[in-house]
Design a protein around this motif. Structure first.
Motif, PDB file in Angstrom:
ATOM      1  N   ASN A  99       0.804  -1.222   0.000  1.00 22.45           N
ATOM      2  CA  ASN A  99       0.000   0.000   0.000  1.00 22.45           C
ATOM      3  C   ASN A  99       0.840   1.277   0.000  1.00 22.45           C
TER       4      ASN A  99
ATOM      5  N   VAL B 146       1.484   1.230  -5.239  1.00 19.59           N
ATOM      6  CA  VAL B 146       0.117   1.427  -5.718  1.00 19.59           C
ATOM      7  C   VAL B 146       0.116   2.011  -7.128  1.00 19.59           C
ATOM      8  N   GLN B 147       0.939   3.007  -7.368  1.00 25.49           N
ATOM      9  CA  GLN B 147       0.993   3.622  -8.690  1.00 25.49           C
ATOM     10  C   GLN B 147       1.503   2.641  -9.745  1.00 25.49           C
TER      11      GLN B 147
ATOM     12  N   ARG C 230       1.080  -0.615  -9.659  1.00 23.69           N
ATOM     13  CA  ARG C 230      -0.033  -1.542  -9.900  1.00 23.69           C
ATOM     14  C   ARG C 230      -1.100  -0.925 -10.805  1.00 23.69           C
ATOM     15  N   ILE C 231      -1.406   0.329 -10.581  1.00 24.44           N
ATOM     16  CA  ILE C 231      -2.416   1.008 -11.397  1.00 24.44           C
ATOM     17  C   ILE C 231      -1.940   1.115 -12.842  1.00 24.44           C
TER      18      ILE C 231
ATOM     19  N   SER D 271      -6.447  -3.772  -0.084  1.00 27.88           N
ATOM     20  CA  SER D 271      -5.643  -3.402  -1.245  1.00 27.88           C
ATOM     21  C   SER D 271      -6.033  -2.030  -1.794  1.00 27.88           C
ATOM     22  N   LYS D 272      -5.130  -1.066  -1.649  1.00 29.68           N
ATOM     23  CA  LYS D 272      -5.390   0.272  -2.174  1.00 29.68           C
ATOM     24  C   LYS D 272      -5.477   0.277  -3.695  1.00 29.68           C
ATOM     25  N   SER D 273      -4.571  -0.409  -4.364  1.00 28.07           N
ATOM     26  CA  SER D 273      -4.540  -0.358  -5.825  1.00 28.07           C
ATOM     27  C   SER D 273      -5.801  -0.961  -6.427  1.00 28.07           C
ATOM     28  N   ARG D 274      -6.255  -2.093  -5.904  1.00 25.11           N
ATOM     29  CA  ARG D 274      -7.468  -2.722  -6.448  1.00 25.11           C
ATOM     30  C   ARG D 274      -8.710  -1.912  -6.091  1.00 25.11           C
TER      31      ARG D 274
ATOM     32  N   THR E 281      -8.691   1.231  -8.420  1.00 22.09           N
ATOM     33  CA  THR E 281      -8.943   0.850  -9.812  1.00 22.09           C
ATOM     34  C   THR E 281     -10.437   0.664 -10.056  1.00 22.09           C
TER      35      THR E 281
END
Length: 335
Positions: free
Chosen positions: A16, A21-22, A24-25, A228-231, A234
């Motif tokens: 996180n 996170v960036q 993953r995005i 999960s921040k990235s999920r 998104t």
């Protein structure tokens, strides 16, 4: 604190972090979403009440298995683009559809953007239609499996208990055998009576008390479904950009149907006759785990895997949790 818990907290901090996170995005935007758009074949059929049901099929050129994915309340198969790619990479053809009243499927008259379903058995009929489509598609000798999350898992369980379909096996992620309406199970009956009366009096498509319209961009810290921040971000971005993805809270009608179905379903586990694995989220605050334990009972066909530290959305969790679920699915589906 256990060694596993310490390891989980360390991995959570790393996953996180802003940089992670960036990254993953960007991977989602450059790899996963283009796969979803290019590989998915969209079609529709009309379910009970002539509601159009949107389907999206990802046919692998050399599959070892087929799997039907049934999503949860206020979701769409779009939300599971990453999971679909994971399964496709395992040489599994994935067959998705959106439940009536949400996602890309048709809404009901005067439903607008409120969460509503006309009749829970119609959800089961829609699932069975897609299952038949999957079974008849291409190589009919390839084994067919079912994977459902939350409400979708309850729909699958209902179809299995009624012997309406006969897959090789099923995986139920955080199945909705009881909605955690309050911290106290004892209040379920009173809320059900209220929802039933309100529906009978003509308020079936009105928001239940405390519910409101969709808010696309919610602060991550206020969510209780994933670590999960990235999920999380998104999916919320899709909700903000695609109007079909926008659905508010449940109506009295949805509560009436969901509570009625889950109250019966949790006591029908003994009717399951195919191998079924339940992925249970240890820290679930959306559905009640004790209802899943009632469903499992002493049926040897039912197996439980507890995902430690997981919130409700196991398949949208951080890697340490999600990879455990993926490994379970792989062991069941891939020969």
């Amino acid at each position: 604190m256990s060694a596993y818990s310490e390891l989980f907290l360390k991995s959570l901090e790393k996953e996180n972090s802003e940089e992670f996170v960036q990254e993953r995005i960007r991977n989602y935007q450059n790899n996963i979403y283009p796969f979803f758009k290019n590989k998915g074949e969209v079609s529709r059929f009309f379910g009970q009440g002539t509601i159009p049901i949107s389907c999206c099929f990802f046919r692998h050129p050399n599959p070892v298995a087929k799997i039907l994915l049934a999503t949860g309340y206020n979701e769409s198969y779009l939300k599971y683009a990453e999971l679909i790619q994971n399964l496709y990479d395992m040489r599994v053809s994935v067959y998705c559809y959106d439940h009536r009243g949400q996602g890309y499927s048709g809404r009901f008259l005067n439903q607008n953007k409120r969460g509503y379903v006309d009749f829970f058995p119609n959800l089961v009929d829609d699932l069975c239609t897609v299952f038949r489509m999957m079974g008849a598609d291409n190589n009919t000798r390839i084994p067919c499996f079912l994977l459902g999350h939350s409400m979708g898992a309850a729909v699958i369980a209902s179809a299995l208990c009624s012997r309406k379909i006969n897959p090789a096996a099923a995986i139920l992620s955080a199945p909705m055998f009881e909605v955690m309406l309050t911290p106290w199970h004892v209040l379920e009956g009173a809320i059900f009576c209220l929802a039933k009366v309100a529906s009978t009096l003509g308020f079936a498509k009105s928001y239940a008390f405390g519910q409101k319209n969709c808010t696309p961009f919610l602060p991550f810290d206020t969510n209780d479904v994933t670590h999960s921040k990235s999920r999380f971000f998104t999916w919320r971005k899709h909700i903000s950009e695609i109007e079909e993805m926008q659905l508010g809270g449940p109506t009295f009608g949805w509560l009436n149907q969901a509570i009625s179905a889950s109250r019966k379903l949790r006591y029908r586990g003994s009717q399951i006759v195919i191998p079924t694995t339940i992925l249970q989220a240890q820290d679930d605050t959306v559905v009640r785990n004790s209802a899943q334990d009632i469903f499992i009972g002493s049926n040897s066909m039912l197996k439980k895997v507890v995902c430690e530290h997981s919130r409700h959305e196991i398949l949208m969790e951080v890697d340490s949790i999600r990879s455990q679920a993926l490994n379970v699915i792989k062991r069941i589906v891939v020969p």
